[in-house]
Scaffold this motif. Structure first.
Motif, PDB file in Angstrom:
ATOM      1  N   PRO A 109     -14.900 -24.595 -45.207  1.00 42.19           N
ATOM      2  CA  PRO A 109     -16.352 -26.231 -44.920  1.00 42.19           C
ATOM      3  C   PRO A 109     -16.112 -25.706 -43.094  1.00 42.19           C
ATOM      4  O   PRO A 109     -15.066 -25.861 -42.436  1.00 42.19           O
ATOM      5  CB  PRO A 109     -15.081 -27.465 -44.533  1.00 42.19           C
ATOM      6  N   GLY A 110     -18.336 -25.987 -42.791  1.00 45.54           N
ATOM      7  CA  GLY A 110     -18.349 -25.995 -41.808  1.00 45.54           C
ATOM      8  C   GLY A 110     -18.663 -24.731 -40.751  1.00 45.54           C
ATOM      9  O   GLY A 110     -19.369 -24.624 -40.161  1.00 45.54           O
ATOM     10  N   GLU A 111     -18.194 -23.689 -42.116  1.00 44.69           N
ATOM     11  CA  GLU A 111     -18.237 -22.405 -41.386  1.00 44.69           C
ATOM     12  C   GLU A 111     -19.758 -21.676 -41.850  1.00 44.69           C
ATOM     13  O   GLU A 111     -20.549 -20.904 -40.568  1.00 44.69           O
ATOM     14  CB  GLU A 111     -17.444 -21.523 -42.026  1.00 44.69           C
ATOM     15  N   ARG A 112     -20.156 -21.799 -42.851  1.00 44.47           N
ATOM     16  CA  ARG A 112     -21.589 -21.813 -42.641  1.00 44.47           C
ATOM     17  C   ARG A 112     -22.368 -22.144 -41.718  1.00 44.47           C
ATOM     18  O   ARG A 112     -23.670 -21.658 -41.126  1.00 44.47           O
ATOM     19  CB  ARG A 112     -22.174 -22.359 -43.736  1.00 44.47           C
ATOM     20  N   MET A 113     -22.386 -23.752 -41.383  1.00 41.88           N
ATOM     21  CA  MET A 113     -23.236 -24.581 -40.551  1.00 41.88           C
ATOM     22  C   MET A 113     -23.437 -24.148 -39.179  1.00 41.88           C
ATOM     23  O   MET A 113     -23.750 -23.730 -38.281  1.00 41.88           O
ATOM     24  CB  MET A 113     -23.039 -25.684 -40.826  1.00 41.88           C
ATOM     25  N   ARG A 114     -21.900 -23.887 -38.895  1.00 41.50           N
ATOM     26  CA  ARG A 114     -21.644 -23.015 -37.230  1.00 41.50           C
ATOM     27  C   ARG A 114     -22.456 -21.746 -37.602  1.00 41.50           C
ATOM     28  O   ARG A 114     -22.813 -21.539 -36.364  1.00 41.50           O
ATOM     29  CB  ARG A 114     -20.282 -22.586 -36.990  1.00 41.50           C
ATOM     30  N   PHE A 115     -22.648 -20.969 -38.343  1.00 41.01           N
ATOM     31  CA  PHE A 115     -23.535 -19.671 -38.139  1.00 41.01           C
ATOM     32  C   PHE A 115     -24.958 -20.304 -38.173  1.00 41.01           C
ATOM     33  O   PHE A 115     -25.149 -19.668 -37.834  1.00 41.01           O
ATOM     34  CB  PHE A 115     -22.607 -18.846 -39.914  1.00 41.01           C
ATOM     35  N   LEU A 116     -25.038 -21.249 -38.736  1.00 37.72           N
ATOM     36  CA  LEU A 116     -26.731 -21.270 -38.884  1.00 37.72           C
ATOM     37  C   LEU A 116     -27.443 -21.999 -37.629  1.00 37.72           C
ATOM     38  O   LEU A 116     -28.043 -21.513 -37.682  1.00 37.72           O
ATOM     39  CB  LEU A 116     -27.328 -21.647 -39.849  1.00 37.72           C
ATOM     40  N   TYR A 117     -25.885 -22.356 -36.803  1.00 36.28           N
ATOM     41  CA  TYR A 117     -26.367 -23.036 -35.692  1.00 36.28           C
ATOM     42  C   TYR A 117     -26.892 -22.171 -34.466  1.00 36.28           C
ATOM     43  O   TYR A 117     -27.651 -22.237 -33.367  1.00 36.28           O
ATOM     44  CB  TYR A 117     -25.830 -24.287 -34.902  1.00 36.28           C
ATOM     45  N   GLY A 118     -26.139 -20.799 -34.889  1.00 35.91           N
ATOM     46  CA  GLY A 118     -26.042 -19.777 -33.773  1.00 35.91           C
ATOM     47  C   GLY A 118     -27.004 -18.779 -33.815  1.00 35.91           C
ATOM     48  O   GLY A 118     -27.599 -18.319 -33.482  1.00 35.91           O
ATOM     49  N   VAL A 119     -27.654 -19.309 -35.544  1.00 35.21           N
ATOM     50  CA  VAL A 119     -28.871 -18.164 -35.922  1.00 35.21           C
ATOM     51  C   VAL A 119     -29.858 -19.000 -35.369  1.00 35.21           C
ATOM     52  O   VAL A 119     -30.687 -17.872 -34.864  1.00 35.21           O
ATOM     53  CB  VAL A 119     -29.036 -18.255 -37.342  1.00 35.21           C
ATOM     54  N   MET A 120     -29.854 -20.350 -34.547  1.00 30.33           N
ATOM     55  CA  MET A 120     -31.046 -21.343 -33.707  1.00 30.33           C
ATOM     56  C   MET A 120     -31.241 -20.625 -32.855  1.00 30.33           C
ATOM     57  O   MET A 120     -32.618 -20.595 -32.240  1.00 30.33           O
ATOM     58  CB  MET A 120     -31.265 -22.799 -34.248  1.00 30.33           C
ATOM     59  N   ALA A 121     -30.193 -20.574 -32.157  1.00 29.29           N
ATOM     60  CA  ALA A 121     -30.094 -20.427 -30.969  1.00 29.29           C
ATOM     61  C   ALA A 121     -30.108 -18.877 -31.083  1.00 29.29           C
ATOM     62  O   ALA A 121     -31.219 -18.228 -29.724  1.00 29.29           O
ATOM     63  CB  ALA A 121     -28.690 -20.775 -30.611  1.00 29.29           C
ATOM     64  N   ASN A 122     -30.245 -18.149 -32.248  1.00 24.18           N
ATOM     65  CA  ASN A 122     -30.771 -16.476 -32.276  1.00 24.18           C
ATOM     66  C   ASN A 122     -32.243 -16.297 -31.715  1.00 24.18           C
ATOM     67  O   ASN A 122     -33.084 -15.439 -31.496  1.00 24.18           O
ATOM     68  CB  ASN A 122     -30.282 -15.608 -32.917  1.00 24.18           C
ATOM     69  N   HIS A 123     -32.760 -17.582 -32.678  1.00 26.76           N
ATOM     70  CA  HIS A 123     -34.389 -17.306 -32.341  1.00 26.76           C
ATOM     71  C   HIS A 123     -35.412 -18.543 -31.479  1.00 26.76           C
ATOM     72  O   HIS A 123     -35.538 -19.898 -32.249  1.00 26.76           O
ATOM     73  CB  HIS A 123     -34.787 -17.582 -34.046  1.00 26.76           C
ATOM     74  N   ALA A 124     -33.991 -18.420 -30.132  1.00 20.39           N
ATOM     75  CA  ALA A 124     -34.698 -20.340 -29.907  1.00 20.39           C
ATOM     76  C   ALA A 124     -35.822 -20.026 -28.889  1.00 20.39           C
ATOM     77  O   ALA A 124     -36.194 -21.186 -28.531  1.00 20.39           O
ATOM     78  CB  ALA A 124     -33.689 -19.501 -28.497  1.00 20.39           C
ATOM     79  N   ASP A 125     -36.702 -18.772 -28.845  1.00 15.90           N
ATOM     80  CA  ASP A 125     -37.888 -19.052 -29.098  1.00 15.90           C
ATOM     81  C   ASP A 125     -38.501 -20.054 -29.442  1.00 15.90           C
ATOM     82  O   ASP A 125     -39.398 -20.840 -28.611  1.00 15.90           O
ATOM     83  CB  ASP A 125     -38.961 -17.687 -28.886  1.00 15.90           C
ATOM     84  N   ALA A 126     -38.905 -20.243 -30.667  1.00 19.82           N
ATOM     85  CA  ALA A 126     -39.817 -21.065 -31.536  1.00 19.82           C
ATOM     86  C   ALA A 126     -39.327 -22.754 -30.969  1.00 19.82           C
ATOM     87  O   ALA A 126     -39.672 -23.365 -30.735  1.00 19.82           O
ATOM     88  CB  ALA A 126     -38.997 -21.021 -33.242  1.00 19.82           C
ATOM     89  N   VAL A 127     -37.995 -23.391 -30.809  1.00 19.59           N
ATOM     90  CA  VAL A 127     -37.421 -24.248 -30.980  1.00 19.59           C
ATOM     91  C   VAL A 127     -38.100 -24.116 -29.422  1.00 19.59           C
ATOM     92  O   VAL A 127     -38.056 -25.386 -29.158  1.00 19.59           O
ATOM     93  CB  VAL A 127     -35.658 -24.208 -30.665  1.00 19.59           C
ATOM     94  N   GLN A 128     -37.899 -23.872 -28.247  1.00 22.00           N
ATOM     95  CA  GLN A 128     -38.316 -23.979 -26.838  1.00 22.00           C
ATOM     96  C   GLN A 128     -40.011 -23.913 -26.871  1.00 22.00           C
ATOM     97  O   GLN A 128     -40.130 -25.121 -26.499  1.00 22.00           O
ATOM     98  CB  GLN A 128     -38.020 -21.913 -26.016  1.00 22.00           C
ATOM     99  N   SER A 129     -40.476 -23.040 -28.037  1.00 23.84           N
ATOM    100  CA  SER A 129     -41.824 -23.618 -27.680  1.00 23.84           C
ATOM    101  C   SER A 129     -42.143 -25.266 -28.400  1.00 23.84           C
ATOM    102  O   SER A 129     -43.250 -25.568 -27.517  1.00 23.84           O
ATOM    103  CB  SER A 129     -42.715 -22.348 -28.703  1.00 23.84           C
ATOM    104  N   ILE A 130     -41.017 -25.179 -29.255  1.00 24.93           N
ATOM    105  CA  ILE A 130     -41.798 -26.724 -29.512  1.00 24.93           C
ATOM    106  C   ILE A 130     -41.283 -28.079 -28.470  1.00 24.93           C
ATOM    107  O   ILE A 130     -42.540 -28.687 -29.042  1.00 24.93           O
ATOM    108  CB  ILE A 130     -40.829 -26.858 -31.366  1.00 24.93           C
ATOM    109  N   ALA A 131     -40.131 -27.695 -28.248  1.00 23.10           N
ATOM    110  CA  ALA A 131     -39.834 -29.220 -27.663  1.00 23.10           C
ATOM    111  C   ALA A 131     -40.389 -28.852 -25.829  1.00 23.10           C
ATOM    112  O   ALA A 131     -41.412 -30.136 -25.770  1.00 23.10           O
ATOM    113  CB  ALA A 131     -38.380 -28.593 -27.106  1.00 23.10           C
TER     114      ALA A 131
END
Length: 234
Positions: A109-131
């Motif tokens: 429980p929780g392991e997959r989501m911690r991994f996916l939030y790390g994935v989003m950090a690895n693709h931070a350019d997309a989040v940064q651009s939208i923000a």
């Protein structure tokens, strides 16, 4: 009608709410968040327009948009910007093909989501651009993904923090998603409870929730990579 002007219908149908600290005052953007608008009606569109929303950011990947397209009336009423945030090519949570081996697929429980939030950090350019776009554009905006929790949660938290909203308020606002998605989560977990053992349902329940530890993975990863969150978001 909520204090932010969002009707009960929009809250219940789409989990729509205004992001804490971003009401359009003081030169800050007005920002709303929700689940997908796939089943929006003309009445819903009018209610969204009444809130002042001008731009809709769709964070879903192509497969999600093909399966559940943005309704034409949404595209006609608002400027729709398709801005996918990468969670890898992960299947929809409602797909049953992994129901027999969910623990093997998603871990504890929780392991997959911690991994996916790390994935989003690895693709931070997309989040940064939208923000940055939301802040610089200044137009009242709505951000949605499929379930209005993870991709939306990361983008909205990034905008909030960049605009000076306190970390505690941002985290509390992120966790409010559990309240807004409660009925959907109860329904889906009841469905899966008939298909898999309790320990597997526990894994899915952790995936359906917004948890402080998840958002902390994203924010911590950004700080570790860029030195500080503010330096990253610019």
């Amino acid at each position: 009608m909520a204090s932010d002007g969002v009707s009960l219908s929009l809250r219940e149908r789409f989990g729509l709410r205004m992001c804490a600290g971003l009401d359009g005052g003081g030169g800050l953007p007005m920002l709303f968040r929700s689940r997908a608008l796939t089943e929006a009606t003309e009445e819903d569109i009018e209610a969204l327009r009444a809130l002042g929303i001008e731009v809709v950011y769709d964070l879903r990947k192509e497969a999600e948009r093909v399966a559940n397209p943005e309704p034409a009336m949404v595209c006609n009423a608002f400027e729709v910007r398709v801005c996918p945030v990468d969670l890898q090519d992960d299947e929809s949570r409602t797909q049953e093909t992994k129901s027999s081996h969910v623990k093997a697929a998603y871990g504890r429980p929780g392991e997959r989501m911690r991994f996916l939030y790390g994935v989003m950090a690895n693709h931070a350019d997309a989040v940064q651009s939208i923000a940055r776009s939301i802040i610089a554009d200044g137009k009242p905006a709505l951000v949605h993904c499929a379930n209005g929790k993870d991709r939306v949660g990361v983008v909205c938290a990034s905008v909030q923090l960049a605009c000076g909203v306190s970390h505690d308020v941002v985290m509390a606002d992120y966790l409010r998603t559990n309240e807004y998605n409660a009925e959907m989560n109860r329904r889906d977990l009841a469905h899966y409870a008939g298909l898999m053992p309790p320990d597997a349902v526990e894994v899915l329940a952790a995936m359906f929730e917004a948890r402080e530890e998840y958002l902390k993975v994203f924010l911590g990863s950004i700080e570790a990579r860029f030195g500080s969150f503010r330096r990253w978001v610019g």
